[in-house]
Write a protein that holds these residues in place. Sequence first.
Motif, mmCIF file in Angstrom:
data_model
loop_
_atom_site.group_PDB
_atom_site.id
_atom_site.type_symbol
_atom_site.label_atom_id
_atom_site.label_comp_id
_atom_site.label_asym_id
_atom_site.label_seq_id
_atom_site.Cartn_x
_atom_site.Cartn_y
_atom_site.Cartn_z
ATOM 1 N N GLY A 230 48.799 68.262 -23.006
ATOM 2 C CA GLY A 230 48.366 68.285 -21.618
ATOM 3 C C GLY A 230 47.924 66.915 -21.150
ATOM 4 N N PRO A 231 47.488 66.822 -19.895
ATOM 5 C CA PRO A 231 47.025 65.535 -19.365
ATOM 6 C C PRO A 231 45.720 65.070 -20.003
ATOM 7 C CG PRO A 231 46.688 67.304 -17.769
ATOM 8 C CD PRO A 231 47.492 67.877 -18.881
ATOM 9 N N GLU A 232 45.077 65.928 -20.818
ATOM 10 C CA GLU A 232 43.916 65.476 -21.574
ATOM 11 C C GLU A 232 44.314 64.358 -22.532
ATOM 12 O OE1 GLU A 232 43.680 69.435 -20.069
ATOM 13 O OE2 GLU A 232 45.062 68.625 -21.570
ATOM 14 N N LEU A 233 45.515 64.469 -23.121
ATOM 15 C CA LEU A 233 46.036 63.415 -24.000
ATOM 16 C C LEU A 233 46.770 62.358 -23.195
ATOM 17 C CD1 LEU A 233 46.796 62.106 -26.687
ATOM 18 C CD2 LEU A 233 48.686 63.748 -26.885
ATOM 19 N N PHE A 234 47.752 62.796 -22.423
ATOM 20 C CA PHE A 234 48.595 61.846 -21.688
ATOM 21 C C PHE A 234 47.971 61.552 -20.324
ATOM 22 C CE2 PHE A 234 51.585 63.802 -24.740
ATOM 23 C CZ PHE A 234 51.875 62.640 -25.447
ATOM 24 N N SER A 235 46.895 60.804 -20.379
ATOM 25 C CA SER A 235 46.082 60.459 -19.214
ATOM 26 C C SER A 235 46.264 58.987 -18.885
ATOM 27 C CB SER A 235 44.607 60.720 -19.537
ATOM 28 O OG SER A 235 44.176 59.825 -20.557
ATOM 29 N N PRO A 236 45.725 58.532 -17.749
ATOM 30 C CA PRO A 236 45.761 57.088 -17.471
ATOM 31 C C PRO A 236 45.157 56.259 -18.599
ATOM 32 C CG PRO A 236 45.203 58.274 -15.477
ATOM 33 C CD PRO A 236 45.237 59.303 -16.579
ATOM 34 N N ALA A 237 44.140 56.812 -19.297
ATOM 35 C CA ALA A 237 43.544 56.081 -20.412
ATOM 36 C C ALA A 237 44.566 55.850 -21.530
ATOM 37 C CB ALA A 237 42.328 56.844 -20.947
ATOM 38 N N TYR A 238 45.457 56.809 -21.736
ATOM 39 C CA TYR A 238 46.506 56.659 -22.757
ATOM 40 C C TYR A 238 47.432 55.494 -22.383
ATOM 41 C CZ TYR A 238 50.318 57.972 -25.938
ATOM 42 O OH TYR A 238 51.275 57.965 -26.920
ATOM 43 N N LEU A 239 47.805 55.425 -21.111
ATOM 44 C CA LEU A 239 48.639 54.322 -20.639
ATOM 45 C C LEU A 239 47.899 52.997 -20.764
ATOM 46 C CD1 LEU A 239 51.046 53.008 -19.189
ATOM 47 C CD2 LEU A 239 50.051 53.782 -17.014
ATOM 48 N N HIS A 240 46.640 52.957 -20.369
ATOM 49 C CA HIS A 240 45.881 51.702 -20.416
ATOM 50 C C HIS A 240 45.759 51.185 -21.840
ATOM 51 C CE1 HIS A 240 43.835 53.031 -16.411
ATOM 52 N NE2 HIS A 240 45.044 52.535 -16.220
ATOM 53 N N GLN A 241 45.569 52.099 -22.784
ATOM 54 C CA GLN A 241 45.479 51.690 -24.186
ATOM 55 C C GLN A 241 46.783 51.048 -24.647
ATOM 56 O OE1 GLN A 241 44.909 54.903 -26.970
ATOM 57 N NE2 GLN A 241 44.090 53.563 -28.547
ATOM 58 N N ALA A 242 47.908 51.663 -24.272
ATOM 59 C CA ALA A 242 49.208 51.087 -24.644
ATOM 60 C C ALA A 242 49.428 49.743 -23.962
ATOM 61 C CB ALA A 242 50.326 52.059 -24.273
ATOM 62 N N GLN A 243 48.957 49.596 -22.725
ATOM 63 C CA GLN A 243 49.087 48.319 -22.021
ATOM 64 C C GLN A 243 48.251 47.235 -22.687
ATOM 65 O OE1 GLN A 243 47.969 49.880 -18.144
ATOM 66 N NE2 GLN A 243 50.044 49.587 -17.361
ATOM 67 N N GLU A 244 47.065 47.590 -23.144
ATOM 68 C CA GLU A 244 46.225 46.609 -23.832
ATOM 69 C C GLU A 244 46.867 46.166 -25.137
ATOM 70 O OE1 GLU A 244 42.366 48.251 -24.342
ATOM 71 O OE2 GLU A 244 41.850 48.160 -22.194
ATOM 72 N N GLN A 245 47.467 47.125 -25.852
ATOM 73 C CA GLN A 245 48.111 46.792 -27.130
ATOM 74 C C GLN A 245 49.286 45.850 -26.952
ATOM 75 O OE1 GLN A 245 49.234 50.578 -28.713
ATOM 76 N NE2 GLN A 245 47.164 51.131 -29.388
ATOM 77 N N THR A 246 49.944 45.934 -25.812
ATOM 78 C CA THR A 246 51.178 45.170 -25.592
ATOM 79 C C THR A 246 51.023 44.065 -24.546
ATOM 80 O OG1 THR A 246 51.865 46.858 -23.986
ATOM 81 C CG2 THR A 246 52.639 47.103 -26.262
ATOM 82 N N ALA A 247 49.789 43.825 -24.096
ATOM 83 C CA ALA A 247 49.510 42.788 -23.097
ATOM 84 C C ALA A 247 50.391 42.962 -21.861
ATOM 85 C CB ALA A 247 49.701 41.394 -23.703
#
Length: 380
Positions: A249-266
Amino acid sequence: MSGTSLDGLDVALCRVQGHGPGTRLELEQFRTVPYSDEVRGRIREVFARDQVSLEHLTLLNPWLGRLHARLVLDCLREWQVPPDAVDLIASHGQTIYHAPQHQHQRPDFPLNATLQLGDGDHVAVLTGIITLSDFRQKHIAGGGEGAPLAAYGDYLLLSSATEERLLLNLGGIANFTYLPRASQDASTAFSTDTGPGNTLLDATVRAQRPTMTYDEDGRLAAAGHVHEGLLAALLDHPFFRAPVPKTTGPELFSPAYLHQAQEQTATAALSLEDTLATLTEFSALGVARAAIQAFGSRPELAVYMSGGGAHNPILQAALQRHLPGCRLATTQALGMLPDAKEAILFAVLANEAVAGQPVSLGAGRQRVPAVSMGKISLPG
């Protein structure tokens, strides 16, 4: 029906005959009533959040029930149908949190759980119509995860004697139902979530373009390019390696999930267009990987789409690239309005609860328990 996209309430007026494999359904009217910004705002205060105001949550439950009742009555007036001509309301309610055990992983609560708001008693009393609601709890009590429930209605309404079918719902979370040919073993039918459908796409658009709620026709995504590093980071989660069926659900696939991936990949400064192109690819690959897990490296199935993503040609093109052996169409090709499909399926579940028998599609891997779903609320 109101889904995780929070776009509004789908109201379907259905005439149902029979039950079980003999079910026949005619859609007489359909309308999506958009949620106002106020309604969306009130829901988002508790939607997919770990910490919320308990008072707000408690008040929202009857408030949403009464709102949904008024919207149903508005539709009936528009269609010139008196409420006493309606036998049942099937009210899914508004999902605000989905917590399968594999996702929450709390040893002190070794069970699956989900929560929908919009109390059925309020719907029944305000409309004067017997109401069935809270469908997902019986599925969990019977050993399932409370989602997806589409397998039951899909099996009863859309099975074919001539082809294997994949019924793909591209809502906030994407899911599909596999239907074997009607002459084959029904126990092989199952439903599974595949990952995000529109939820991250819509949230990203809202965050960067506050006057927009979604990327209409995928136009912004079409102007961008996929960032392979960000895509790899988004796909690097145990959910995508877990066998089907599974739920999320969106509990996992949330904006925070995207932001974490963005931080990992600059890639936090990546353009909106490139971000949406990457997220579109992410949604398509989630579907494709689940299909490959279930059916092998090059599945060849007839795929019929519904949900908001069925209107997104960029997402459809990505799906076709990753599932080249599959034939894609919408459920309109089967005579079922794609936008109405989920509301129709809950009408079928309500009909089975009051007029049929527990629908059995097998057990074990399929996680489709033979249960009748829906709590009954009387108007008086």
